[in-house]
Design an enzyme around this catalytic site. Structure first.
Site, mmCIF file in Angstrom:
data_model
loop_
_atom_site.group_PDB
_atom_site.id
_atom_site.type_symbol
_atom_site.label_atom_id
_atom_site.label_comp_id
_atom_site.label_asym_id
_atom_site.label_seq_id
_atom_site.Cartn_x
_atom_site.Cartn_y
_atom_site.Cartn_z
ATOM 1 N N PHE A 1 1.174 5.261 1.119
ATOM 2 C CA PHE A 1 0.655 6.407 2.221
ATOM 3 C C PHE A 1 0.863 7.678 1.305
ATOM 4 O O PHE A 1 2.331 7.286 0.785
ATOM 5 C CB PHE A 1 1.038 5.756 3.303
ATOM 6 C CG PHE A 1 0.505 4.750 3.958
ATOM 7 C CD1 PHE A 1 1.240 3.304 3.452
ATOM 8 C CD2 PHE A 1 -0.122 4.219 4.995
ATOM 9 C CE1 PHE A 1 0.672 1.927 4.611
ATOM 10 C CE2 PHE A 1 -1.922 3.251 5.469
ATOM 11 C CZ PHE A 1 -1.099 2.311 5.041
ATOM 12 N N THR B 1 0.844 -1.124 -0.111
ATOM 13 C CA THR B 1 -0.038 0.026 -0.224
ATOM 14 C C THR B 1 1.397 1.326 0.225
ATOM 15 O O THR B 1 2.122 1.601 0.829
ATOM 16 C CB THR B 1 -0.450 0.205 1.622
ATOM 17 O OG1 THR B 1 -1.615 -0.900 1.264
ATOM 18 C CG2 THR B 1 -1.629 1.153 1.426
HETATM 19 O O1 LIG Z 1 -7.620 -0.578 8.047
HETATM 20 C C1 LIG Z 1 -6.827 -0.181 8.412
HETATM 21 O O2 LIG Z 1 -5.835 -0.964 8.599
HETATM 22 C C2 LIG Z 1 -6.090 1.092 7.432
HETATM 23 O O3 LIG Z 1 -5.285 1.391 7.940
HETATM 24 C C3 LIG Z 1 -6.345 1.043 5.841
HETATM 25 C C4 LIG Z 1 -5.919 0.052 4.902
HETATM 26 C C5 LIG Z 1 -6.786 -1.453 5.253
HETATM 27 C C6 LIG Z 1 -5.950 -2.277 4.491
HETATM 28 C C7 LIG Z 1 -4.083 -2.227 3.360
HETATM 29 C C8 LIG Z 1 -4.256 -0.492 3.721
HETATM 30 C C9 LIG Z 1 -4.690 0.317 4.509
#
Ligand SMILES: O=C(O)C(=O)Cc1ccccc1
Length: 302
Positions: free
Chosen positions: A198, A196
Site C-alpha cells: 500500500f 499487498t
Molecule cells: O477491497 C479491499 O479489501 C481492498 O482494500 C482492496 C484490496 C483487495 C484485495 C487485497 C488487497 C486490497
C-alpha cells in the site's frame, strides 16, 4: 451505483462523522469498514481516524478536498500484480506518496446459512477483483463464479443484504463479524505468502532531506521520446549513476498506443548527487518525468 450496501451504512456514517471533526487526523481508504485498506490504515497508523470511501478515486478526492489528511491505497500484490487503474489515478490525483506499507492478506469465504443451517453450495462469490484473482484456483476448483464488487468488505455487506444462501463473499475474516455472515472457510487465497503493498498519499510531498538516505525510495512516472532505444537510454541514466531501480512497469496512456508511460521505483531521493544526475539525464530522453514522491522504505528490497 456508488453507495455502500445497507448493512455498512451506520458504521460508515459514524466513521465519517468522527473524521469530519478532525480531518487532518483522518486517513481515507477505498472500501467499506473491515476492508483490507481499512486494516492497512489501522496497522500503519493506529491513532488515525479511518475514513471509508466507496472506491480508490473517492479516497484520493477526500484528500484533495481536505476531508482527510492522507489516503491509504493498495498499489500491487505479490500474486495478482498491479491494482487496476492505480497507475492512472495516482499521477492524475496530484497527490504525493509519503509512505509505503506491506500487509499480509488473507481471504475468508463467508455466507448466510441456508435452510437447516447448512452452508453452500455457492453459485457465485462477490469480492474486489484483486481478491477474486488471488483466490482464482480455489473458486475454479469449486465451480464458484467470481463476481466483481467495489471492495471485499462491501461485498460481504452486499451478500448480507441480499439474504440468499447460494451466494458468498470473499473478504477479510473481520468482515463476517461486522456484517453478520459466517465464515465457511478461512485462508482461501491460492498463495499463503499473499502480500499487498500500500502507499500513503498526501497533499504535501515529504522533504527528501528529512528521510534517512540509506532507507529512502522515490517513485516517479515518465514517458520516453518516441525514438529508437529511448527506454534503453532512459534506464542507462540510472545504471551509469549507480542508482538501483527496484520496479519498472509500462502502461498505455490514451488509445494511440504510441505514448508508453513507465512507472518506476528507485532507491534514494533527490538531493543525493547520483539521483539528481540520473534525473537530469533522464529529462533529456523523455517527454515527461513526474516525481510522485520520496518516502522511507518499509521493507528492504532484494
Ligand atoms: O477491497 C479491499 O479489501 C481492498 O482494500 C482492496 C484490496 C483487495 C484485495 C487485497 C488487497 C486490497
Amino acid at each position: 451505483m456508488r453507495k455502500f450496501p445497507q448493512p455498512a451504512l451506520a458504521m460508515v456514517d459514524s466513521m465519517r462523522a468522527a473524521a469530519a471533526l478532525e480531518p487532518e487526523r483522518a486517513i481515507s481508504f477505498g472500501g467499506a469498514p473491515g476492508s483490507n485498506s481499512h486494516q492497512s490504515t489501522m496497522q500503519f497508523a493506529p491513532e488515525a481516524l479511518p475514513l471509508p470511501c466507496y472506491n480508490f478515486e473517492d479516497a484520493l478526492d477526500a484528500v484533495k478536498t481536505g476531508f482527510a489528511g492522507a489516503a491509504m491505497i493498495p498499489i500491487e500484490n505479490s500474486q495478482h500484480g498491479r491494482v487496476a487503474d492505480i497507475h492512472f489515478l495516482l499521477p492524475e490525483s496530484g497527490l504525493a506518496i509519503v509512505a509505503e506499507h506491506f500487509m499480509a492478506i488473507t481471504h475468508a469465504l463467508m455466507a448466510l446459512p441456508g435452510a437447516g443451517g447448512t452452508f453452500g453450495p455457492f453459485d457465485a462469490a462477490y469480492s474486489h477483483p484483486q481478491a477474486l484473482g488471488q483466490s482464482r484456483e480455489y473458486l475454479l476448483a469449486r465451480g464458484i463464479v467470481p463476481m466483481a464488487h467495489a471492495d471485499t468488505a462491501g461485498a460481504a455487506a452486499y451478500v448480507a443484504a441480499r439474504g440468499e444462501p447460494n451466494i458468498a463473499a470473499l473478504a477479510p475474516p473481520m468482515a463476517a463479524e461486522l456484517y453478520g455472515l459466517t465464515i465457511v472457510e478461512n485462508a482461501v487465497e491460492d498463495a499463503h505468502d499473499n502480500t499487498t503493498r500500500f502507499v500513503l498519499l498526501a497533499q504535501e510531498p515529504r522533504d527528501p532531506a528529512a528521510i534517512d538516505p540509506a532507507q529512502a525510495m522515490t517513485t516517479f512516472v515518465f514517458e520516453v521520446k518516441n525514438q529508437p532505444a529511448a527506454l534503453y537510454k532512459a534506464l542507462g541514466c540510472f545504471a551509469t549513476n549507480g542508482v538501483n531501480m527496484t520496479k519498472l512497469e509500462s502502461y498505455q496512456k490514451g488509445a494511440s498506443f504510441a505514448a508508453t508511460m513507465f512507472y518506476a521505483d528507485i532507491e534514494g531521493a533527490p538531493g543525493n548527487p547520483a539521483v539528481d544526475r540520473a534525473f537530469e539525464e533522464l529529462e533529456f530522453h523523455c517527454n515527461t518525468v513526474r516525481l510522485l514522491g520520496s518516502y522511507q522504505r518499509a521493507r528492504k528490497r532484494g
